[in-house]
Design a protein around this motif. Structure first.
Motif, PDB file in Angstrom:
ATOM      1  N   ILE A  52       4.019   7.373  -2.240  1.00 12.02           N
ATOM      2  CA  ILE A  52       5.470   6.857  -2.632  1.00 12.02           C
ATOM      3  C   ILE A  52       5.686   7.324  -3.953  1.00 12.02           C
ATOM      4  O   ILE A  52       6.756   7.596  -4.091  1.00 12.02           O
ATOM      5  CB  ILE A  52       5.460   5.227  -2.823  1.00 12.02           C
ATOM      6  CG1 ILE A  52       5.312   4.868  -1.013  1.00 12.02           C
ATOM      7  CG2 ILE A  52       6.770   4.661  -3.203  1.00 12.02           C
ATOM      8  CD1 ILE A  52       5.290   3.457  -1.120  1.00 12.02           C
ATOM      9  N   LEU A  53       4.584   7.449  -4.907  1.00 10.06           N
ATOM     10  CA  LEU A  53       4.971   7.775  -6.293  1.00 10.06           C
ATOM     11  C   LEU A  53       5.168   9.265  -6.347  1.00 10.06           C
ATOM     12  O   LEU A  53       6.133   9.953  -7.197  1.00 10.06           O
ATOM     13  CB  LEU A  53       3.577   7.349  -6.987  1.00 10.06           C
ATOM     14  CG  LEU A  53       3.589   6.088  -7.382  1.00 10.06           C
ATOM     15  CD1 LEU A  53       2.248   5.716  -8.251  1.00 10.06           C
ATOM     16  CD2 LEU A  53       4.736   5.263  -8.284  1.00 10.06           C
ATOM     17  N   ASP A  54       4.379   9.963  -5.452  1.00  9.41           N
ATOM     18  CA  ASP A  54       4.492  11.424  -5.566  1.00  9.41           C
ATOM     19  C   ASP A  54       5.981  11.781  -4.933  1.00  9.41           C
ATOM     20  O   ASP A  54       6.552  12.765  -5.443  1.00  9.41           O
ATOM     21  CB  ASP A  54       3.663  12.177  -4.306  1.00  9.41           C
ATOM     22  CG  ASP A  54       2.151  12.214  -4.765  1.00  9.41           C
ATOM     23  OD1 ASP A  54       2.075  12.181  -5.927  1.00  9.41           O
ATOM     24  OD2 ASP A  54       1.253  12.162  -3.950  1.00  9.41           O
ATOM     25  N   VAL A  55       6.373  11.395  -3.903  1.00  8.36           N
ATOM     26  CA  VAL A  55       7.642  11.368  -3.427  1.00  8.36           C
ATOM     27  C   VAL A  55       9.022  11.188  -4.616  1.00  8.36           C
ATOM     28  O   VAL A  55       9.763  11.889  -4.918  1.00  8.36           O
ATOM     29  CB  VAL A  55       8.221  10.528  -2.171  1.00  8.36           C
ATOM     30  CG1 VAL A  55       9.508  10.900  -1.899  1.00  8.36           C
ATOM     31  CG2 VAL A  55       7.340  10.939  -1.059  1.00  8.36           C
ATOM     32  N   ILE A  56       8.768   9.982  -5.305  1.00  7.44           N
ATOM     33  CA  ILE A  56       9.738   9.674  -6.253  1.00  7.44           C
ATOM     34  C   ILE A  56       9.909  10.668  -7.259  1.00  7.44           C
ATOM     35  O   ILE A  56      10.766  11.237  -7.794  1.00  7.44           O
ATOM     36  CB  ILE A  56       9.382   8.264  -6.975  1.00  7.44           C
ATOM     37  CG1 ILE A  56       9.733   7.253  -5.851  1.00  7.44           C
ATOM     38  CG2 ILE A  56      10.380   7.889  -8.086  1.00  7.44           C
ATOM     39  CD1 ILE A  56       9.191   5.844  -6.142  1.00  7.44           C
ATOM     40  N   PHE A  57       8.617  11.011  -7.898  1.00  8.71           N
ATOM     41  CA  PHE A  57       8.472  11.989  -9.058  1.00  8.71           C
ATOM     42  C   PHE A  57       8.692  13.438  -8.742  1.00  8.71           C
ATOM     43  O   PHE A  57       9.028  14.180  -9.629  1.00  8.71           O
ATOM     44  CB  PHE A  57       7.207  11.754  -9.812  1.00  8.71           C
ATOM     45  CG  PHE A  57       7.062  10.353 -10.584  1.00  8.71           C
ATOM     46  CD1 PHE A  57       8.011  10.101 -11.599  1.00  8.71           C
ATOM     47  CD2 PHE A  57       6.319   9.412 -10.066  1.00  8.71           C
ATOM     48  CE1 PHE A  57       7.844   9.074 -12.213  1.00  8.71           C
ATOM     49  CE2 PHE A  57       6.405   8.202 -10.785  1.00  8.71           C
ATOM     50  CZ  PHE A  57       6.979   8.021 -11.953  1.00  8.71           C
ATOM     51  N   ALA A  58       8.239  13.980  -7.340  1.00  8.11           N
ATOM     52  CA  ALA A  58       8.792  15.011  -6.970  1.00  8.11           C
ATOM     53  C   ALA A  58      10.129  15.321  -7.093  1.00  8.11           C
ATOM     54  O   ALA A  58      10.795  16.368  -7.279  1.00  8.11           O
ATOM     55  CB  ALA A  58       7.934  15.438  -5.634  1.00  8.11           C
ATOM     56  N   LEU A  59      10.960  14.371  -6.428  1.00  8.22           N
ATOM     57  CA  LEU A  59      12.366  14.451  -6.243  1.00  8.22           C
ATOM     58  C   LEU A  59      12.997  14.483  -7.431  1.00  8.22           C
ATOM     59  O   LEU A  59      13.846  15.151  -7.990  1.00  8.22           O
ATOM     60  CB  LEU A  59      12.898  13.185  -5.579  1.00  8.22           C
ATOM     61  CG  LEU A  59      14.404  13.301  -5.146  1.00  8.22           C
ATOM     62  CD1 LEU A  59      14.651  14.496  -4.316  1.00  8.22           C
ATOM     63  CD2 LEU A  59      14.516  11.873  -4.213  1.00  8.22           C
TER      64      LEU A  59
END
Length: 201
Positions: free
Chosen positions: A9-16
Motif C-alpha cells: 500500500i505504501l509503495d503504491v502511494i509513494f510511487a504515484l
C-alpha cells in the motif's frame, strides 16, 4: 495486517506521488537523453523478481545503442566507452533508476528489497535461495546496496540480502531509505567495468 500488505500500500502511494512531483525532472532527463544520443529514452532489461519471476526493469538509457543489452555493466571490458555523456551523470547520481517507480506501481518491485538480479547472474540467485531472499519483493534500494553497492561480492551480497529478510519491517525499510540518500554521495561505491574477483568469497 501482514507487513508485506502494508508495504505494498505504501509503495503504491509513494510511487504515484513520486511520479507526479518528479515529472518536471523526468521530462528534463528525457530531453537531455534525446539531445545527447540517438535511441530510446527508456532501457528495458530482463531481471529476476520475487520468487524468481522474470520481469522487465525500466531505467533511463545511459548506454550507446551498440552496447549489448543483456550483459551486466560489470562484465563489460570498456564500459566507459559505452556510456553516454548524460549517462555518466545519471549513473553516478542513480537518477537512471527513477523509471522504476513504474515497476513499483505495477507490483513488480518495492521501494526497499534485494535488488533485481540480471538473468545471467545465476550464482547470486542461487546464493539468495540459501537465505530466502528470493521470497520477498525486490527493491529500488536494499540493505546490500547501502553496505557497499557495486563493491560487494556475490556471497556477501546474498548474506546481506538474507539479513534484510530476517529484519524486514517498517523500521528496517525506513533505515534503508534513509541510508540510501547518504550512500548516493559515495561515488567510489559505483564500479563500472569487468571485475575479475566479483564472484569470489
Amino acid at each position: 495486517m501482514n507487513y508485506l500488505k502494508i508495504k505494498r500500500i505504501l509503495d503504491v502511494i509513494f510511487a504515484l506521488l513520486g511520479l507526479i512531483f518528479l515529472s518536471p525532472l523526468l521530462l528534463l532527463i528525457t530531453i537531455l537523453i534525446k539531445l545527447d544520443s540517438q535511441g530510446p529514452v527508456i532501457f528495458r532489461q530482463k531481471r529476476f523478481g520475487q520468487h524468481r519471476k522474470v520481469f522487465y526493469i525500466l531505467k533511463f538509457r545511459t548506454m550507446k545503442l551498440e552496447t549489448p543489452s543483456e550483459v551486466p555493466t560489470f562484465l563489460l571490458e570498456n564500459p566507459e566507452e559505452c556510456i553516454t555523456r548524460t549517462g555518466k551523470y545519471l549513473r553516478k547520481s542513480s537518477l537512471d533508476e527513477l523509471p522504476q517507480l513504474v515497476n513499483i506501481l505495477k507490483g513488480e518491485m518495492s521501494f526497499v528489497g534485494p535488488r533485481p538480479v540480471v538473468c545471467q547472474e545465476i550464482s547470486l540467485i542461487e546464493e539468495r535461495d540459501r537465505y530466502h531472499a528470493n521470497e520477498v519483493p525486490v527493491g529500488l534500494t536494499g540493505w546490500a546496496q547501502i553496505n557497499g553497492r557495486d563493491q560487494v561480492k556475490t556471497k556477501e551480497k546474498a548474506r546481506l540480502d538474507g539479513e534484510y529478510v530476517e529484519k524486514i519491517g517498517f523500521w528496517m525499510d525506513f533505515k534503508c531509505l534513509l541510508l540510501t540518500a547518504t550512500s548516493l554521495f559515495n561515488k567510489d561505491a559505483v564500479v563500472e567495468g569487468k571485475q575479475d574477483d566479483f564472484f569470489e568469497e
